[in-house]
Design an enzyme around this catalytic site. Sequence first.
Site, PDB file in Angstrom:
ATOM      1  N   ARG A 284     -42.512  44.482 -18.966  1.00 10.46           N
ATOM      2  CA  ARG A 284     -42.445  44.325 -17.508  1.00 10.46           C
ATOM      3  C   ARG A 284     -43.793  44.629 -16.866  1.00 10.46           C
ATOM      4  NH1 ARG A 284     -40.786  48.585 -14.941  1.00 10.46           N
ATOM      5  NH2 ARG A 284     -38.761  48.765 -15.947  1.00 10.46           N
TER       6      ARG A 284
ATOM      7  N   TYR B 221     -44.970  26.562   3.885  1.00  6.64           N
ATOM      8  CA  TYR B 221     -43.909  26.282   2.923  1.00  6.64           C
ATOM      9  C   TYR B 221     -42.591  26.929   3.388  1.00  6.64           C
ATOM     10  CZ  TYR B 221     -41.352  26.301  -1.491  1.00  6.64           C
ATOM     11  OH  TYR B 221     -40.394  26.126  -2.459  1.00  6.64           O
TER      12      TYR B 221
ATOM     13  N   ASP C   2     -52.479  30.367   0.108  1.00  2.00           N
ATOM     14  CA  ASP C   2     -51.614  29.627  -0.818  1.00  2.00           C
ATOM     15  C   ASP C   2     -52.396  28.384  -1.255  1.00  2.00           C
ATOM     16  OD1 ASP C   2     -49.737  27.973  -2.028  1.00  2.00           O
ATOM     17  OD2 ASP C   2     -48.103  28.579  -0.706  1.00  2.00           O
TER      18      ASP C   2
ATOM     19  N   LYS D 118     -46.152  24.158  -9.987  1.00  2.00           N
ATOM     20  CA  LYS D 118     -46.638  22.838  -9.587  1.00  2.00           C
ATOM     21  C   LYS D 118     -47.779  22.387 -10.500  1.00  2.00           C
ATOM     22  CE  LYS D 118     -43.549  23.730  -6.497  1.00  2.00           C
ATOM     23  NZ  LYS D 118     -43.838  24.391  -5.217  1.00  2.00           N
TER      24      LYS D 118
HETATM   25  C1  PLP Z   1     -43.343  25.476  -4.450  1.00  2.00           C
HETATM   26  C2  PLP Z   1     -44.215  26.191  -3.508  1.00  2.00           C
HETATM   27  C3  PLP Z   1     -44.081  27.571  -3.274  1.00  2.00           C
HETATM   28  C4  PLP Z   1     -42.982  28.397  -3.929  1.00  2.00           C
HETATM   29  O1  PLP Z   1     -43.129  28.454  -5.303  1.00  2.00           O
HETATM   30  P1  PLP Z   1     -41.872  28.588  -6.344  1.00  2.00           P
HETATM   31  O2  PLP Z   1     -42.564  28.546  -7.660  1.00  2.00           O
HETATM   32  O3  PLP Z   1     -40.978  27.419  -6.093  1.00  2.00           O
HETATM   33  O4  PLP Z   1     -41.199  29.870  -6.060  1.00  2.00           O
HETATM   34  C5  PLP Z   1     -44.955  28.165  -2.389  1.00  2.00           C
HETATM   35  N1  PLP Z   1     -45.915  27.451  -1.750  1.00  2.00           N
HETATM   36  C6  PLP Z   1     -46.066  26.128  -1.937  1.00  2.00           C
HETATM   37  C7  PLP Z   1     -47.135  25.406  -1.202  1.00  2.00           C
HETATM   38  C8  PLP Z   1     -45.228  25.448  -2.817  1.00  2.00           C
HETATM   39  O5  PLP Z   1     -45.366  24.138  -2.983  1.00  2.00           O
END
Ligand code: PLP
Length: 384
Positions: A49, A101, A174, A199
């Site tokens: 962890r 998001y 982000d 992604k």
């Molecule tokens: C998908 C996404 C998230 C969240 O990520 P998860 O892996 O689905 O929890 C946050 N910010 C952006 C821009 C995203 O495309």
Amino acid sequence: MKKFKKETIAAKAGIGSDTQHGSIVPPLYLSSNFKYEELGKEQEYEYTRETNPSRDHLINALTQLENGLGGEILSSGMAAITLVANILNINSKVILPHDCYGGTHRLFSSLAEKGIIDAYFVNQGEESFCKKTIGEIDPDLIWIETPSNPLLQAVDVKKISKKAKACDALVAVDNTFLSPFLQNPLKLGADIVMHSTTKYINGHSDVIGGALITNNQKILSKLKFWANALGITGSPFDSYLTLRGLRTLGIRMEKHEKNAAAIVELLSTHPKINKIYYPGLPSHPSHTIAKKQQNGFGGMLSFEVLGDLAGVKNFIEGMNTLPLAASLGGFESLVSHPYTMTHGNLTPDQKKEVGISESLIRISAGLENTEDLLKLVNRGLNKI
Ligand SMILES: *Cc1c(COP(=O)(O)O)cnc(C)c1O
């Protein structure tokens, strides 16, 4: 030691680190715990962890790619955002983009509703944001998401970070939409960079994961403490797969962008298309800033078709070999309808405010052969 270029960092990550058998690819350590060599002596790996060698290979590679000091791998992008929220003090003021998001919006607005923090959702692209709003709110954290989803509006990270420093606010970016290959927020003055590795970084649509990287030792210690305290670190197996994806990220981003640009070119002369949102187009409002702070325009694009919802339906039906799905950044091209899918929770007024109409379609350009992809898009266009 002179630093390697990004493709090399990704290709070399963890290679040759196995001292036991000399395996080229670093072994996957699924073990939940590790043997103590000596009573009372601290060691690098004790319990998964907190720390794990497979997770470390991934975080070390991402740290180098983002020019950071270190970071943490989390079980999802939302876990990464949760971790940032947890290093804040109670009653902290957080500024976020009004079009961030959906999960980010849900998390911070719910924390605000419970009275844990104050959340301010604003249009960070407005002239008055740096000139007035930041000073007036005097925030503890500015959360940035650039470019935005799905209209790909970029904001000036350097300019906002400078203002943030003046009021002792942290800046977190982000960076999911561009990946470390196309944008490096820490270099622009941000303190923390966040990725949904689900992604582009993993890129194979088979892992949910997240990452945070920072260039500040104090922040790093807090992130590591809270990641362990909350128990939200990523699993070794997911980290292993994500590193496997990361190895080809550079060449994938090139193809994603090539395919996106080809679709944009096809759409730009088509009579059934109303508006196109792609920062590579000189007509896009963020073209100049994107050119300045990004190393490319990325693989995402949006456009409005004629004929409202019926037009959208026909387009999607026409190109039915591309799946209708909300995610992005994988090897497979995906089509989505922000109005009913990713932004379905917003009220009609909120959708209007951020510019999401019923006729808007978003495409995450995958790695298919460019001509084949254009053929599919053309099929959709012919149906409108
Ligand atoms: C998908 C996404 C998230 C969240 O990520 P998860 O892996 O689905 O929890 C946050 N910010 C952006 C821009 C995203 O495309």
